[in-house]
Design an enzyme around this catalytic site. Structure first.
Site, PDB file in Angstrom:
ATOM      1  N   ARG A 133     -24.203  -9.373  -2.198  1.00 32.56           N
ATOM      2  CA  ARG A 133     -23.549 -10.632  -1.861  1.00 32.56           C
ATOM      3  C   ARG A 133     -24.429 -11.413  -0.900  1.00 32.56           C
ATOM      4  O   ARG A 133     -24.908 -10.868   0.094  1.00 32.56           O
ATOM      5  CB  ARG A 133     -22.198 -10.373  -1.212  1.00 32.56           C
ATOM      6  CG  ARG A 133     -21.307  -9.550  -2.087  1.00 32.56           C
ATOM      7  CD  ARG A 133     -19.908  -9.520  -1.555  1.00 32.56           C
ATOM      8  NE  ARG A 133     -19.135  -8.529  -2.300  1.00 32.56           N
ATOM      9  CZ  ARG A 133     -17.816  -8.408  -2.189  1.00 32.56           C
ATOM     10  NH1 ARG A 133     -17.158  -9.205  -1.358  1.00 32.56           N
ATOM     11  NH2 ARG A 133     -17.182  -7.502  -2.887  1.00 32.56           N
ATOM     12  N   LYS A 155       0.830  -1.217   0.000  1.00 32.71           N
ATOM     13  CA  LYS A 155       0.000   0.000   0.000  1.00 32.71           C
ATOM     14  C   LYS A 155       0.854   1.251   0.000  1.00 32.71           C
ATOM     15  O   LYS A 155       0.521   2.258  -0.631  1.00 32.71           O
ATOM     16  CB  LYS A 155      -0.892   0.013   1.235  1.00 32.71           C
ATOM     17  CG  LYS A 155      -2.046  -0.961   1.185  1.00 32.71           C
ATOM     18  CD  LYS A 155      -2.957  -0.673   2.375  1.00 32.71           C
ATOM     19  CE  LYS A 155      -4.271  -1.406   2.288  1.00 32.71           C
ATOM     20  NZ  LYS A 155      -4.239  -2.741   2.810  1.00 32.71           N
ATOM     21  N   GLU A 213      -6.198   2.639  -3.093  1.00 38.86           N
ATOM     22  CA  GLU A 213      -5.326   1.524  -3.499  1.00 38.86           C
ATOM     23  C   GLU A 213      -5.780   0.989  -4.841  1.00 38.86           C
ATOM     24  O   GLU A 213      -6.852   1.354  -5.351  1.00 38.86           O
ATOM     25  CB  GLU A 213      -5.352   0.411  -2.458  1.00 38.86           C
ATOM     26  CG  GLU A 213      -6.706  -0.248  -2.300  1.00 38.86           C
ATOM     27  CD  GLU A 213      -6.686  -1.329  -1.240  1.00 38.86           C
ATOM     28  OE1 GLU A 213      -6.500  -0.981  -0.066  1.00 38.86           O
ATOM     29  OE2 GLU A 213      -6.862  -2.498  -1.602  1.00 38.86           O
ATOM     30  N   ASN A 221      -6.310  -2.651  -7.050  1.00 40.55           N
ATOM     31  CA  ASN A 221      -6.434  -4.108  -6.979  1.00 40.55           C
ATOM     32  C   ASN A 221      -6.059  -4.704  -8.329  1.00 40.55           C
ATOM     33  O   ASN A 221      -6.589  -4.312  -9.358  1.00 40.55           O
ATOM     34  CB  ASN A 221      -7.865  -4.503  -6.627  1.00 40.55           C
ATOM     35  CG  ASN A 221      -8.237  -4.008  -5.255  1.00 40.55           C
ATOM     36  OD1 ASN A 221      -7.590  -4.332  -4.276  1.00 40.55           O
ATOM     37  ND2 ASN A 221      -9.259  -3.165  -5.185  1.00 40.55           N
ATOM     38  N   ARG A 239      -6.596  -7.595  -9.829  1.00 37.13           N
ATOM     39  CA  ARG A 239      -7.302  -8.854 -10.081  1.00 37.13           C
ATOM     40  C   ARG A 239      -8.732  -8.560 -10.492  1.00 37.13           C
ATOM     41  O   ARG A 239      -9.195  -7.427 -10.373  1.00 37.13           O
ATOM     42  CB  ARG A 239      -7.320  -9.682  -8.804  1.00 37.13           C
ATOM     43  CG  ARG A 239      -7.885  -8.851  -7.666  1.00 37.13           C
ATOM     44  CD  ARG A 239      -7.988  -9.580  -6.376  1.00 37.13           C
ATOM     45  NE  ARG A 239      -7.935  -8.676  -5.248  1.00 37.13           N
ATOM     46  CZ  ARG A 239      -8.906  -7.914  -4.808  1.00 37.13           C
ATOM     47  NH1 ARG A 239     -10.056  -7.924  -5.427  1.00 37.13           N
ATOM     48  NH2 ARG A 239      -8.750  -7.119  -3.777  1.00 37.13           N
ATOM     49  N   HIS A 268     -17.197   5.111  -0.961  1.00 38.45           N
ATOM     50  CA  HIS A 268     -16.165   4.256  -1.548  1.00 38.45           C
ATOM     51  C   HIS A 268     -16.519   4.077  -3.027  1.00 38.45           C
ATOM     52  O   HIS A 268     -17.476   3.387  -3.358  1.00 38.45           O
ATOM     53  CB  HIS A 268     -16.139   2.903  -0.826  1.00 38.45           C
ATOM     54  CG  HIS A 268     -15.139   1.945  -1.402  1.00 38.45           C
ATOM     55  ND1 HIS A 268     -14.062   1.475  -0.686  1.00 38.45           N
ATOM     56  CD2 HIS A 268     -15.052   1.371  -2.624  1.00 38.45           C
ATOM     57  CE1 HIS A 268     -13.358   0.662  -1.444  1.00 38.45           C
ATOM     58  NE2 HIS A 268     -13.944   0.574  -2.639  1.00 38.45           N
ATOM     59  N   GLY A 279      -9.346  -6.554   4.904  1.00 39.76           N
ATOM     60  CA  GLY A 279      -9.962  -5.823   6.000  1.00 39.76           C
ATOM     61  C   GLY A 279      -9.180  -5.935   7.292  1.00 39.76           C
ATOM     62  O   GLY A 279      -9.617  -5.452   8.331  1.00 39.76           O
ATOM     63  N   GLU A 285      -3.041   7.761   7.928  1.00 38.68           N
ATOM     64  CA  GLU A 285      -3.702   8.745   7.070  1.00 38.68           C
ATOM     65  C   GLU A 285      -4.989   9.231   7.727  1.00 38.68           C
ATOM     66  O   GLU A 285      -5.529   8.592   8.642  1.00 38.68           O
ATOM     67  CB  GLU A 285      -3.962   8.198   5.670  1.00 38.68           C
ATOM     68  CG  GLU A 285      -4.993   7.096   5.594  1.00 38.68           C
ATOM     69  CD  GLU A 285      -5.162   6.541   4.182  1.00 38.68           C
ATOM     70  OE1 GLU A 285      -6.283   6.120   3.863  1.00 38.68           O
ATOM     71  OE2 GLU A 285      -4.189   6.516   3.419  1.00 38.68           O
ATOM     72  N   VAL A 329     -14.940  -9.342  -6.957  1.00 37.11           N
ATOM     73  CA  VAL A 329     -16.251  -9.951  -6.736  1.00 37.11           C
ATOM     74  C   VAL A 329     -17.342  -9.151  -7.458  1.00 37.11           C
ATOM     75  O   VAL A 329     -18.244  -9.713  -8.071  1.00 37.11           O
ATOM     76  CB  VAL A 329     -16.565 -10.028  -5.229  1.00 37.11           C
ATOM     77  CG1 VAL A 329     -17.979 -10.542  -5.007  1.00 37.11           C
ATOM     78  CG2 VAL A 329     -15.565 -10.917  -4.509  1.00 37.11           C
TER      79      VAL A 329
END
Lengths: 211, 492
Positions: free
Chosen positions: B338, B116, B288, B290, B292, B208, B165, B200, B295
């Site tokens: 989900r 990170k 950040e 990701n 990949r 988000h 998390g 931070e 989900v």
């Protein structure tokens, strides 16, 4: 998607060393009309269970004799008591090297989807273990070797007595040799996988008759 | 294109990748643990290799076993899905060393972005706005306090190597900082073998928002718009939608263009996601990246019509991107939720068990990505994601109605099994959520006792009973989570 487990570069890799495998098929009842798949043509002959068991015992005995006389490492053994067939394939060269690239993989242990071609048994498996009999299993996915190094004698042979903790094979994964040890004492009844063949995690490798 | 791809994952994502491969005429091979021998992916794959016991450390995280399996099946490429080894630069390098294409960014790029701290530095150099705080890790508690004083409380102490998390602590008062700093370092060392942390500013009421990008190996890239993933518990997402609602077109475009610029400048290749926090004034801050598939990727697929896993495969095979940015069109609204086997009443504790009934919803513009079926055993070894329900509609209101309708149809039952469906339905009922004006504080607010709203009055917590029907389980109030922050980080 044909559901088969062949490699695009063909069977040459099955030997690992690029050489063709020697092959013979012996029909234990002396018949010579064995088909390429090792089965007799349908002839309507039947057997009782007791007969079948007796024939299987005979086949095993024959297999042990054959194994002792083979000029090279075993590639494949097929026993089939229902149609009384014993088939052995071997590498013709005693000094057959280790496979730099593993051969054809075993297919899933699961049922293929309806309509898909049914994959054959795992190429690595000489025969399935006898239900209820003790087995030494693969601790990791990789390549099965019977001997500690090329040209060396095997860790164990059929008929040997093993004690708990004794090495019986190695499974190579990512160039690391993982020793496979017996977890109990017993007499080796069968080596279930061909030398240099790929194995899955937990696959039975060596069958033991507990001492 | 590859002839055979090895899928190094399990669950719904293994099935998702398998389907994409089949559609492109690619042979599929999956690895599986002893616990997943009966999985749908194993059943549908052309080949499957058992690589280890149930323990993921010895199966899905065992790089050597996966590479051996790839060699056994003659695969040219490995798709890691999400989670497990999907962002493990060492694994990507091992694949490369063994002649396998890792479907993801180059290992060096992954290594730089997985950390990170270095990802922040790289993105800062690329001109992306960061939350106020330390770019480099802080070496002492005193240095951490200095940063916190400068940016103002609350702050969040984050492990540089954190993920899932874990490895972060929110600090609201200066007196708590030294302890939080020490605790987070120790936790980071234990979880990730790396005790570097940075500090931070913590935004309490932020959104988000993330941006999906596709970059090929020829220097081309496109962004596929935004997703809002503010509905989170324990830093893990529950509901995601595309595009992010209630933000101006200028803000949405600004985030998306900034994200793509950052991705291209760091040499990103593949399907990636850049995560941002957006404050009440619509200022956005890079969090950040990701490396990949995620989900929540289906919501982007639904609004763009682009199959992201197909694109991952094309990019990994060296095919140039087939779109220019101006050819990307966003249509309508997609929402995903989900369905986890968790009990929202017990802080979303996992509730493994055998599913006696499992009937997913159907209907128009309704997609269910799942590996489960009636009789499926949700084991205790892996995560609790059971299914994803994704709906599309021309507008947001209809999309939310459609999702409510779909969740009402979803019938899941098993002894002791709970699901997140009742909680998601509460989210869909929330007035702020309905308006698209919600933040990462939403879940805490819903869980906070007591509710003044009589229509959602609490009822006693029912004890789990055999064959409890989770879709009809009342959802009473529960105590707030011990850790109240629900922002800044999630796993997938």
């Amino acid at each position: 998607m044909d559901g088969q487990n062949g490699r695009p570069d063909g069977d040459a890799r099955l030997d690992g060393d690029g050489r063709p495998a020697a092959q013979t098929a012996v029909a234990a009842d002396g018949r010579d009309d064995v088909r390429p798949d090792g089965r007799h043509p349908a002839d309507g002959h039947g057997e009782t269970d007791a007969d079948g068991e007796e024939v299987l015992v005979g086949l095993r005995r024959q297999a042990r004799h054959l194994l002792a006389e083979l000029p090279g490492p075993v590639r494949r053994i097929r026993l089939c008591s229902g149609t009384t067939v014993l088939e052995v394939q071997w590498h013709p060269d005693e000094a057959a090297g280790r496979s730099p690239v593993p051969p054809t993989p075993p297919p899933a242990g699961a049922t293929p989807p309806a309509g898909a071609a049914v994959p054959g048994p795992p190429i690595a498996l000489i025969r399935p273990p006898v239900p209820g009999r003790a087995t030494v299993r693969a601790p990791i996915v990789g390549t099965f070797y019977r001997a500690p190094e090329p040209g060396a004698g095997p860790f164990v042979a059929v008929g040997d007595l093993v004690r708990p903790g004794q090495p019986v094979a190695i499974v190579e994964a990512m160039k690391l040799m993982n020793e496979v040890t017996a977890d109990r004492a017993g007499r080796v009844v069968a080596i279930l996988v061909g030398d240099g063949q790929p194995v899955e995690y937990d696959q039975p490798l060596v069958e033991l008759d507990p001492a | 294109m590859f002839e055979t791809v090895l899928i190094a994952n399990r669950g719904e994502i293994a099935l998702r990748v398998l389907r994409a491969c089949k559609e492109l005429g690619v042979r599929t091979a999956v690895v599986y643990s002893a616990a997943d021998a009966d999985s749908a992916a194993v059943r549908l794959a052309d080949q499957a290799v058992r690589i280890g016991p149930a323990s993921s450390r010895r199966s899905y995280l065992n790089a050597a076993a996966i590479v051996e399996a790839a060699r056994q099946v003659g695969a040219q490429a490995v798709h890691p899905g999400y989670g497990f080894l999907s962002e493990d630069a060492d694994f990507a390098e091992i694949c490369a060393d063994n002649g396998l294409t890792f479907i993801g960014p180059p290992p060096a790029v992954m290594a730089a972005l997985a950390d990170k701290s270095s990802a922040r530095a790289l993105m800062s150099r690329a001109g992306l706005p960061l939350p106020a705080g330390s770019v480099a890790p802080v070496a002492t508690a005193a240095a951490a306090a200095e940063v916190a004083d400068a940016v103002g409380y609350p702050v969040i102490v984050k492990a540089a190597a954190g993920g899932g998390g874990r490895g972060m602590t929110v600090v609201r008062h200066p007196a708590e900082l030294a302890r939080a700093y020490a605790r987070t370092r120790a936790a980071a060392q234990a979880a990730f073998g790396d005790d570097r942390v940075y500090v931070e500013r913590y935004l309490t009421e932020a959104r988000h928002v993330e941006v999906q990008v596709l970059c090929d190996s020829h220097g081309n890239g496109v962004h596929l718009g935004t997703r809002d993933c503010s509905v989170q518990r324990r830093h893990q997402k529950l509901v995601e939608e595309a595009p992010a609602p209630a933000l101006s077109a200028a803000t949405l475009d600004g985030i998306a263009e900034t994200a793509l610029r950052g991705a291209l400048e760091v040499g990103f290749v593949g399907a990636g996601t850049l995560e941002f926090l957006v404050d009440a004034e619509e200022r956005f801050h890079f969090l950040e990246i990701n490396c990949r598939i995620q989900v929540e990727h289906p919501v982007t697929e639904m609004v763009t019509g682009i199959d992201l896993v197909h694109e991952q495969l094309h990019i990994a095979a060296g095919v140039p991107l087939r779109w220019r940015q101006e050819e990307i069109r966003l249509h309508g609204v997609a929402v995903e939720c989900r369905v986890n086997t968790e009990d929202p009443e017990r802080d979303f504790a996992p509730t493994p068990g055998r599913l006696e009934r499992f009937t997913p919803p159907g209907g128009p513009f309704t997609r269910v990505d799942t590996h489960a079926s009636a009789g499926y055993l949700v084991g205790p070894w892996y995560d609790s994601l059971l299914a994803k329900v994704i709906v599309w509609a021309p507008d947001r209101e209809l999309a939310l109605n459609r999702l409510e309708r779909a969740l009402e149809e979803f019938d899941i039952a098993g002894p002791g099994v709970h699901t997140t469906i009742p909680f998601v339905r509460r989210v869909l009922d929330d007035a702020a959520f309905r308006k698209g004006r919600y933040t990462t504080g939403l879940v805490d607010r819903l869980l906070a006792p007591p509710s003044p709203l009589p229509s959602t009055a609490p009822s006693p917590l029912p004890s789990p009973t055999p064959a409890q029907r989770s879709t009809t389980t009342p959802t009473p109030r529960a105590a707030p989570a011990a850790e109240p922050d629900v922002s800044n980080r999630r796993t997938r």
